[in-house]
Every structure is written in C-alpha cells, then in structure tokens.
Design a protein around this motif. Structure first.
Motif, PDB file in Angstrom:
ATOM      1  N   MET A 147      -6.718   2.030   2.311  1.00  0.00           N
ATOM      2  CA  MET A 147      -5.811   3.065   2.628  1.00  0.00           C
ATOM      3  C   MET A 147      -5.992   4.059   3.568  1.00  0.00           C
ATOM      4  SD  MET A 147      -3.705   3.697  -0.803  1.00  0.00           S
ATOM      5  CE  MET A 147      -2.288   2.328  -1.436  1.00  0.00           C
ATOM      6  N   LEU A 148      -7.269   4.731   3.450  1.00  0.00           N
ATOM      7  CA  LEU A 148      -7.818   5.997   4.222  1.00  0.00           C
ATOM      8  C   LEU A 148      -8.117   5.403   5.578  1.00  0.00           C
ATOM      9  CD1 LEU A 148      -9.872   7.878   1.552  1.00  0.00           C
ATOM     10  CD2 LEU A 148      -7.467   8.269   2.132  1.00  0.00           C
ATOM     11  N   ALA A 149      -8.738   4.256   5.615  1.00  0.00           N
ATOM     12  CA  ALA A 149      -9.001   3.583   6.944  1.00  0.00           C
ATOM     13  C   ALA A 149      -7.552   3.386   7.605  1.00  0.00           C
ATOM     14  CB  ALA A 149      -9.872   2.377   6.829  1.00  0.00           C
ATOM     15  N   GLN A 150      -6.745   2.787   6.994  1.00  0.00           N
ATOM     16  CA  GLN A 150      -5.426   2.681   7.741  1.00  0.00           C
ATOM     17  C   GLN A 150      -4.734   3.965   8.109  1.00  0.00           C
ATOM     18  OE1 GLN A 150      -3.369  -0.068   5.022  1.00  0.00           O
ATOM     19  NE2 GLN A 150      -2.964  -1.531   6.768  1.00  0.00           N
ATOM     20  N   GLY A 151      -4.748   4.808   7.243  1.00  0.00           N
ATOM     21  CA  GLY A 151      -4.044   6.036   7.294  1.00  0.00           C
ATOM     22  C   GLY A 151      -4.953   6.804   8.940  1.00  0.00           C
ATOM     23  N   MET A 152      -6.129   6.615   8.824  1.00  0.00           N
ATOM     24  CA  MET A 152      -6.711   7.241  10.153  1.00  0.00           C
ATOM     25  C   MET A 152      -6.479   6.288  11.385  1.00  0.00           C
ATOM     26  SD  MET A 152     -10.541   8.559   8.691  1.00  0.00           S
ATOM     27  CE  MET A 152     -10.962   7.204   7.536  1.00  0.00           C
ATOM     28  N   LEU A 153      -6.370   4.947  11.345  1.00  0.00           N
ATOM     29  CA  LEU A 153      -6.551   4.114  12.455  1.00  0.00           C
ATOM     30  C   LEU A 153      -5.128   3.567  12.644  1.00  0.00           C
ATOM     31  CD1 LEU A 153      -9.978   2.430  11.716  1.00  0.00           C
ATOM     32  CD2 LEU A 153      -9.185   4.070  13.738  1.00  0.00           C
ATOM     33  N   TYR A 202       4.828  -0.285  -5.490  1.00  0.00           N
ATOM     34  CA  TYR A 202       4.058   0.663  -5.386  1.00  0.00           C
ATOM     35  C   TYR A 202       4.696   1.577  -4.465  1.00  0.00           C
ATOM     36  CZ  TYR A 202       0.369  -2.053  -7.706  1.00  0.00           C
ATOM     37  OH  TYR A 202      -0.462  -2.645  -8.681  1.00  0.00           O
ATOM     38  N   PRO A 203       4.368   3.149  -4.486  1.00  0.00           N
ATOM     39  CA  PRO A 203       4.674   4.010  -3.664  1.00  0.00           C
ATOM     40  C   PRO A 203       4.491   3.633  -2.202  1.00  0.00           C
ATOM     41  CG  PRO A 203       3.638   5.081  -5.338  1.00  0.00           C
ATOM     42  CD  PRO A 203       3.493   3.549  -5.387  1.00  0.00           C
ATOM     43  N   ASP A 204       5.432   3.931  -1.431  1.00  0.00           N
ATOM     44  CA  ASP A 204       5.408   3.527   0.135  1.00  0.00           C
ATOM     45  C   ASP A 204       4.386   4.797   0.809  1.00  0.00           C
ATOM     46  OD1 ASP A 204       5.440   2.849   2.797  1.00  0.00           O
ATOM     47  OD2 ASP A 204       7.545   2.994   2.973  1.00  0.00           O
ATOM     48  N   LEU A 205       3.203   4.641   1.037  1.00  0.00           N
ATOM     49  CA  LEU A 205       2.658   5.703   1.643  1.00  0.00           C
ATOM     50  C   LEU A 205       2.952   6.101   3.130  1.00  0.00           C
ATOM     51  CD1 LEU A 205      -1.264   4.384   1.198  1.00  0.00           C
ATOM     52  CD2 LEU A 205       0.059   6.494   0.102  1.00  0.00           C
ATOM     53  N   THR A 206       3.465   5.136   3.845  1.00  0.00           N
ATOM     54  CA  THR A 206       3.652   5.418   5.115  1.00  0.00           C
ATOM     55  C   THR A 206       4.956   6.489   5.250  1.00  0.00           C
ATOM     56  OG1 THR A 206       5.374   3.539   5.437  1.00  0.00           O
ATOM     57  CG2 THR A 206       3.220   3.128   6.026  1.00  0.00           C
ATOM     58  N   THR A 207       5.629   6.669   4.224  1.00  0.00           N
ATOM     59  CA  THR A 207       6.737   7.803   4.320  1.00  0.00           C
ATOM     60  C   THR A 207       5.921   9.156   3.903  1.00  0.00           C
ATOM     61  OG1 THR A 207       7.289   7.438   1.909  1.00  0.00           O
ATOM     62  CG2 THR A 207       8.470   6.354   3.373  1.00  0.00           C
ATOM     63  N   LEU A 208       4.922   9.250   3.544  1.00  0.00           N
ATOM     64  CA  LEU A 208       4.488  10.337   2.788  1.00  0.00           C
ATOM     65  C   LEU A 208       3.861  11.299   4.164  1.00  0.00           C
ATOM     66  CD1 LEU A 208       2.815   9.245  -0.323  1.00  0.00           C
ATOM     67  CD2 LEU A 208       4.969  10.237  -0.002  1.00  0.00           C
ATOM     68  N   ALA A 209       3.900  12.638   4.299  1.00  0.00           N
ATOM     69  CA  ALA A 209       3.489  13.395   5.261  1.00  0.00           C
ATOM     70  C   ALA A 209       2.115  13.457   5.259  1.00  0.00           C
ATOM     71  CB  ALA A 209       4.058  14.816   5.198  1.00  0.00           C
ATOM     72  N   ALA A 210       1.449  13.412   3.972  1.00  0.00           N
ATOM     73  CA  ALA A 210       0.141  13.777   3.832  1.00  0.00           C
ATOM     74  C   ALA A 210      -0.564  12.429   4.406  1.00  0.00           C
ATOM     75  CB  ALA A 210      -0.346  14.017   2.275  1.00  0.00           C
ATOM     76  N   TYR A 211      -0.032  11.280   4.314  1.00  0.00           N
ATOM     77  CA  TYR A 211      -0.472  10.059   4.924  1.00  0.00           C
ATOM     78  C   TYR A 211      -0.548   9.975   6.213  1.00  0.00           C
ATOM     79  CZ  TYR A 211      -1.587   5.068   5.664  1.00  0.00           C
ATOM     80  OH  TYR A 211      -1.771   3.926   6.140  1.00  0.00           O
ATOM     81  N   GLN A 212       0.620  10.607   6.997  1.00  0.00           N
ATOM     82  CA  GLN A 212       0.685  10.601   8.338  1.00  0.00           C
ATOM     83  C   GLN A 212      -0.346  11.542   8.771  1.00  0.00           C
ATOM     84  OE1 GLN A 212       4.928  11.666   8.294  1.00  0.00           O
ATOM     85  NE2 GLN A 212       5.547   9.839   7.770  1.00  0.00           N
ATOM     86  N   ALA A 213      -0.798  12.629   8.281  1.00  0.00           N
ATOM     87  CA  ALA A 213      -1.479  13.690   8.535  1.00  0.00           C
ATOM     88  C   ALA A 213      -3.042  13.046   8.640  1.00  0.00           C
ATOM     89  CB  ALA A 213      -1.382  14.837   7.666  1.00  0.00           C
ATOM     90  N   LEU A 214      -3.256  12.061   8.228  1.00  0.00           N
ATOM     91  CA  LEU A 214      -4.659  11.355   8.360  1.00  0.00           C
ATOM     92  C   LEU A 214      -5.039  10.709   9.637  1.00  0.00           C
ATOM     93  CD1 LEU A 214      -4.878   9.317   5.149  1.00  0.00           C
ATOM     94  CD2 LEU A 214      -5.566  11.579   5.321  1.00  0.00           C
ATOM     95  N   ARG A 215      -3.925  10.446  10.421  1.00  0.00           N
ATOM     96  CA  ARG A 215      -4.120   9.849  11.525  1.00  0.00           C
ATOM     97  C   ARG A 215      -4.894  10.550  12.706  1.00  0.00           C
ATOM     98  NH1 ARG A 215      -1.165   5.627  14.419  1.00  0.00           N
ATOM     99  NH2 ARG A 215      -0.338   5.063  12.362  1.00  0.00           N
ATOM    100  N   LEU A 216      -5.954   9.791  13.166  1.00  0.00           N
ATOM    101  CA  LEU A 216      -6.879  10.474  14.185  1.00  0.00           C
ATOM    102  C   LEU A 216      -6.277  10.529  15.495  1.00  0.00           C
ATOM    103  CD1 LEU A 216     -10.118   8.426  13.339  1.00  0.00           C
ATOM    104  CD2 LEU A 216      -9.503  10.787  12.506  1.00  0.00           C
TER     105      LEU A 216
END
Ligand SMILES: Nc1nc(=O)c2c([nH]1)NC[C@@H]1CN(c3ccc(C(=O)N[C@@H](CCC(=O)O)C(=O)O)cc3)C=[N+]21
Length: 304
Positions: free
Chosen positions: A147-153, A290-304
């Motif tokens: 999840m964290l890798a996908q959030g970043m990349l 499972y909660p949909d991460l892609t809708t969460l601002a904190a997930y979008q903020a991980l993007r490099l």
C-alpha cells in the motif's frame, strides 16, 4: 532530498473509514468485533506489535483480548492453547505472534487456527489462498508495505522490486502481492551472492530481513524508493525500534523511505484490524469491503 514517509495520517483515515463497518457488524451481533492476541515468547518486535494493536483497536471499534503470556509452553501446549482460543465463541479473529519458543513448529501451531479466524493470514489454507492470488484475509505486513509503495508510485506494474528476506510471514506473501500488481519481483535472501548488486538494480527495495541497518548506501541506486519493514531492537541498546535500512547512509541516493517507527508498522496494525472486521462481518452474515484507500487524502499525499 529523500522524503521520509510517515504513515500515521493514513492509518487515522483508514481506521475512520473502517469504523462504520465495525459498527454494522456490532449491530447484528450485539458486541464489537473481538480480536484475540496470543504471544508465547519474549521479543522486542512482538511486544511492540501487541502494544500497538492494544492501543489502536478501540479507534476502529474493536475489542482486543490478550491471552496472558506464558513462555514455558512447549509445542504441544502451545498448539492446545491456540486451538482453544480459536474455538472460543465470541472471538472473531486471532493472531499468534512470532517468534514462537525455540523448538516449536510454526506451521504446526498456525494450523491449529480456524481459517475463518486467522486474521493474520498465517494458517495454511489462507497462505494457499494468497499463493493462488485469491486471499480471504489480506496478509498484514505485506499488504501494508505494498500500500505504501503503491501510494508513493501510483502503479507497480512493470516496476522492478527487490524483496530482501524470504520468510513465510513477510517476504513470500509480499512477493506474491507485488506479482499480483504486475511488478517484476526478485527475492533476495541470506544465501544470495552479492545482495547489494541485486538490490541496486531495483526501483523499489522492500527490506524484510530482520537485521538492523542491513541496507546501506552501496545497495541503493539513485531515485530508488525504500520500504523498510524491519522492526528490530536498537543494537546500541537505546529504547525503541529501528528498521533494516540505514536511513542516514541511503539519504543521498534514495527518493523516499518509509519511517521506522511510523511507517509500515502502523499500517500493518490497520490491515490486521480491517481483517478482524472482515472476519466478524463474515461470521455475522454482514457484507464487508475493505476501505478504498484511493479516496483518502492522506493516501493521495504519499505520491512522490
Ligand atoms: N504473527 C505475527 N505477525 C506479525 O505481523 C508480527 C509478528 N507475528 N511478530 C512480530 C512482528 C513485528 N510486528 C510489528 C508490527 C507493527 C509494529 C508497529 O506498529 N510499531 C510502531 C512502533 C512501536 C514502538 O516504537 O514500540 C511503528 O512502527 O510505528 C511493530 C511490530 C509485527 N509482527
């Protein structure tokens, strides 16, 4: 400048999204989902995890039962204890923390769990479901790392990944989760010749060796993304935990690294709790997603 990824805002948002689902299960059964924790050996990593689970469960609307630690159990006694916890009515999910006492068989102990209650995804049927690409419960640490890798990349399809460590609990399920997302995966391990050479060819390095500060500057190519899964006692004797990556040594090369603490660990706890709500929902006949991460601002903020 290497970015240091703190997952705590994401965990908070994730638990916020999970809580209503826990409430829906509780409405039907009359009680919040229950997670039982079994621990049979003293260990810095498992003690830290038990403490994190305890501290976080209430935030997701989950009740946590910790079976009192008994370090004198042999394999037979531990199998009996795990089977008894699994058979306890009202327990929706359970986790048997590693390591187990020396001389006990991990697969044998894990096999004592009802697969429907194995929310850490360690029971053989559940490991097989991960192997087949059709997990019931998400393998916690592996999913947190992905999840964290996908959030970043964003997308891992075609990305070169090195997984350092081949354990049944982390390295192997992690490699399979990455494969499911289209990544090219190399698993390197203690017998690999010239690990640094393999690691340098990866765009993303997942360090899950359980060895403090193992990954240093010579292992990392410019722009690499580092996911530190290690939770080790600090070798200098200071309190707290340190990861498998020497963050200071890689800071000149890497684009980003997940923090330790506050990186993969918190999200691992989040996935375990989500699996627990999934288990309670299944057992009560309530739909769960499972909660949909892609809708969460904190997930979008991980993007490099
Ligand atoms: N069956 C099994 N499944 C596991 O997943 C498992 C296990 N056994 N045995 C032990 C290791 C270790 N582990 C941790 C997960 C999160 C934190 C965590 O959230 N730590 C905090 C810091 C805690 C502190 O500083 O004390 C953080 O990283 O931010 C720690 C440790 C899961 N493990």
């Amino acid at each position: 400048m290497m970015r240091i990824i703190d997952s705590r805002p994401l965990l908070d948002a994730f638990l916020g999204a999970l809580r209503p689902a826990a409430g829906r299960a509780a409405q039907v059964t009359g009680a919040p989902p229950v997670l039982a924790i079994v621990r049979a050996a003293e260990n810095a990593g498992s003690a830290a995890y038990a403490a994190r689970i305890r501290a976080t469960a209430a935030q997701a609307g989950i009740t946590c039962h910790e079976v009192p630690l008994d370090t004198r159990m042999d394999g037979t006694a531990l199998c009996a204890q795990v089977a008894a916890v699994s058979a306890t009515p009202g327990v929706n999910g359970m986790i048997v923390l590693l390591p187990l006492p020396a001389g006990t068989s991990v697969p044998q102990v894990m096999a004592q769990m009802d697969p429907d209650k194995d929310v850490d995804c360690q029971q053989p049927l559940n490991l097989g479901r991960v192997m087949a690409g059709t997990p019931l419960y998400l393998p916690c640490t592996a999913t947190a790392a992905v999840m964290l890798a996908q959030g970043m990349l964003g997308d891992l399809a075609g990305v070169n990944c090195a997984v350092i460590g081949a354990s049944a609990s982390v390295g192997r399920p992690l490699a399979l989760q990455l494969l499911d997302r289209g990544a090219t995966v190399e698993i390197v391990h203690i017998r690999t010749r010239d690990i640094a050479d393999h690691a340098r060819r990866a765009q993303v390095i997942f360090a899950a060796a359980g060895h403090a500060g193992l990954v240093d500057g010579a292992w990392v190519s410019p722009g690499a993304v580092l996911v530190d899964i290690g939770i080790n006692a600090d070798p200098t004797g200071r309190p707290g935990v340190v990861g498998d990556i020497n963050a200071a040594a890689v800071a000149q090369q890497a684009a980003a690294i997940t923090a330790v603490p506050d990186g993969v660990g918190p999200m691992t706890t989040g996935i375990l709790l989500a699996n627990t709500v999934h288990a309670a929902s299944r057992q009560a006949g309530v739909d769960f997603t499972y909660p949909d991460l892609t809708t969460l601002a904190a997930y979008q903020a991980l993007r490099l």
